[in-house]
Design a protein around this motif. Structure first.
Motif, PDB file in Angstrom:
ATOM      1  N   GLN A  96       0.830  -1.210   0.000  1.00 34.07           N
ATOM      2  CA  GLN A  96       0.000   0.000   0.000  1.00 34.07           C
ATOM      3  C   GLN A  96       0.865   1.262   0.000  1.00 34.07           C
ATOM      4  O   GLN A  96       0.561   2.236  -0.686  1.00 34.07           O
ATOM      5  CB  GLN A  96      -0.936  -0.001   1.207  1.00 34.07           C
ATOM      6  N   ASP A  97       1.949   1.246   0.776  1.00 36.63           N
ATOM      7  CA  ASP A  97       2.877   2.383   0.798  1.00 36.63           C
ATOM      8  C   ASP A  97       3.476   2.629  -0.586  1.00 36.63           C
ATOM      9  O   ASP A  97       3.578   3.769  -1.043  1.00 36.63           O
ATOM     10  CB  ASP A  97       4.023   2.150   1.793  1.00 36.63           C
ATOM     11  N   ASP A  99       2.182   1.718  -3.487  1.00 38.14           N
ATOM     12  CA  ASP A  99       1.116   2.228  -4.364  1.00 38.14           C
ATOM     13  C   ASP A  99       0.914   3.729  -4.157  1.00 38.14           C
ATOM     14  O   ASP A  99       0.768   4.484  -5.126  1.00 38.14           O
ATOM     15  CB  ASP A  99      -0.197   1.479  -4.108  1.00 38.14           C
ATOM     16  N   ALA A 100       0.908   4.165  -2.905  1.00 38.40           N
ATOM     17  CA  ALA A 100       0.741   5.596  -2.609  1.00 38.40           C
ATOM     18  C   ALA A 100       1.919   6.399  -3.152  1.00 38.40           C
ATOM     19  O   ALA A 100       1.730   7.489  -3.720  1.00 38.40           O
ATOM     20  CB  ALA A 100       0.593   5.811  -1.103  1.00 38.40           C
ATOM     21  N   GLN A 102       3.787   5.577  -5.690  1.00 33.24           N
ATOM     22  CA  GLN A 102       3.680   5.596  -7.151  1.00 33.24           C
ATOM     23  C   GLN A 102       2.683   6.653  -7.614  1.00 33.24           C
ATOM     24  O   GLN A 102       2.930   7.363  -8.596  1.00 33.24           O
ATOM     25  CB  GLN A 102       3.280   4.218  -7.687  1.00 33.24           C
ATOM     26  N   THR A 103       1.576   6.777  -6.917  1.00 35.57           N
ATOM     27  CA  THR A 103       0.579   7.789  -7.257  1.00 35.57           C
ATOM     28  C   THR A 103       1.180   9.189  -7.123  1.00 35.57           C
ATOM     29  O   THR A 103       1.025  10.032  -8.011  1.00 35.57           O
ATOM     30  CB  THR A 103      -0.661   7.642  -6.349  1.00 35.57           C
ATOM     31  N   THR A 104       1.869   9.426  -6.025  1.00 34.96           N
ATOM     32  CA  THR A 104       2.510  10.722  -5.793  1.00 34.96           C
ATOM     33  C   THR A 104       3.579  11.000  -6.836  1.00 34.96           C
ATOM     34  O   THR A 104       3.658  12.108  -7.390  1.00 34.96           O
ATOM     35  CB  THR A 104       3.126  10.769  -4.374  1.00 34.96           C
ATOM     36  N   THR A 106       3.806   9.775  -9.871  1.00 37.16           N
ATOM     37  CA  THR A 106       3.175   9.994 -11.172  1.00 37.16           C
ATOM     38  C   THR A 106       2.651  11.426 -11.276  1.00 37.16           C
ATOM     39  O   THR A 106       2.851  12.107 -12.290  1.00 37.16           O
ATOM     40  CB  THR A 106       2.031   8.988 -11.404  1.00 37.16           C
ATOM     41  N   ALA A 107       2.004  11.904 -10.212  1.00 32.51           N
ATOM     42  CA  ALA A 107       1.493  13.283 -10.211  1.00 32.51           C
ATOM     43  C   ALA A 107       2.645  14.288 -10.287  1.00 32.51           C
ATOM     44  O   ALA A 107       2.569  15.278 -11.032  1.00 32.51           O
ATOM     45  CB  ALA A 107       0.653  13.536  -8.960  1.00 32.51           C
ATOM     46  N   ASN A 108       3.720  14.037  -9.538  1.00 33.23           N
ATOM     47  CA  ASN A 108       4.883  14.930  -9.582  1.00 33.23           C
ATOM     48  C   ASN A 108       5.503  14.951 -10.970  1.00 33.23           C
ATOM     49  O   ASN A 108       5.889  16.011 -11.478  1.00 33.23           O
ATOM     50  CB  ASN A 108       5.934  14.510  -8.552  1.00 33.23           C
ATOM     51  N   GLN A 110       4.006  14.393 -13.818  1.00 31.27           N
ATOM     52  CA  GLN A 110       3.119  15.118 -14.725  1.00 31.27           C
ATOM     53  C   GLN A 110       3.281  16.627 -14.558  1.00 31.27           C
ATOM     54  O   GLN A 110       3.310  17.368 -15.544  1.00 31.27           O
ATOM     55  CB  GLN A 110       1.668  14.699 -14.502  1.00 31.27           C
TER      56      GLN A 110
END
Length: 141
Positions: A96-97, A99-100, A102-104, A106-108, A110
């Motif tokens: 879960q850590d 995954d979180a 990776q989301t952060t 990916t946003a950074n 972009q």
């Protein structure tokens, strides 16, 4: 069943087999990650084959992002018993850590790509201050 002395190795042999320094192995022993070694009458540390597995698990755990405190809770206890429920919960939590993160990330990425594209596509005669202001305003959107 009595352990054969040939199953035991000194710290130098263990270091050679694992690629770890002897000081790192002693550190893991001192912090309780590696079950304390037996000692010879001369005081030399002796390790069994299980030490190879434990050291490999410590290295892999650290590569996966587990801290030493986390690793201590995940390794088998002094009787060699694994705490399956704790291990499963820790692995699920680490996933879960990741995954979180990776989301952060990916946003950074972009936002950075957007800023880079804006800067690259600005005419050469654009004022740097105006350009920076526009990049900041767009990154807040």
């Amino acid at each position: 069943m009595k352990k054969d002395k040939s199953d035991l190795m000194r710290i130098g042999q263990l270091a050679s087999l694992t690629g770890l320094s002897t000081s790192k192995i002693r550190f893991y022993e001192d912090t309780g990650l590696l079950i304390p070694a037996k000692r010879t009458a001369a005081g030399y540390r002796l390790y069994n084959q299980a030490a190879l597995l434990v050291l490999d698990l410590i290295q892999r755990g650290q590569q996966a992002g587990f801290g030493l405190k986390d690793m201590k809770a995940l390794l088998p206890d002094e009787q060699g018993k694994w705490q399956k429920a704790s291990l499963i919960a820790a692995l699920e939590s680490k996933i879960q850590d990741i995954d979180a993160m990776q989301t952060t990330l990916t946003a950074n990425r972009q936002r950075l790509e957007s800023a880079l594209n804006h800067i690259v596509n600005q005419p050469d005669n654009t004022d740097c201050t105006d350009n920076a202001r526009t990049v900041v305003e767009q990154s807040l959107k």
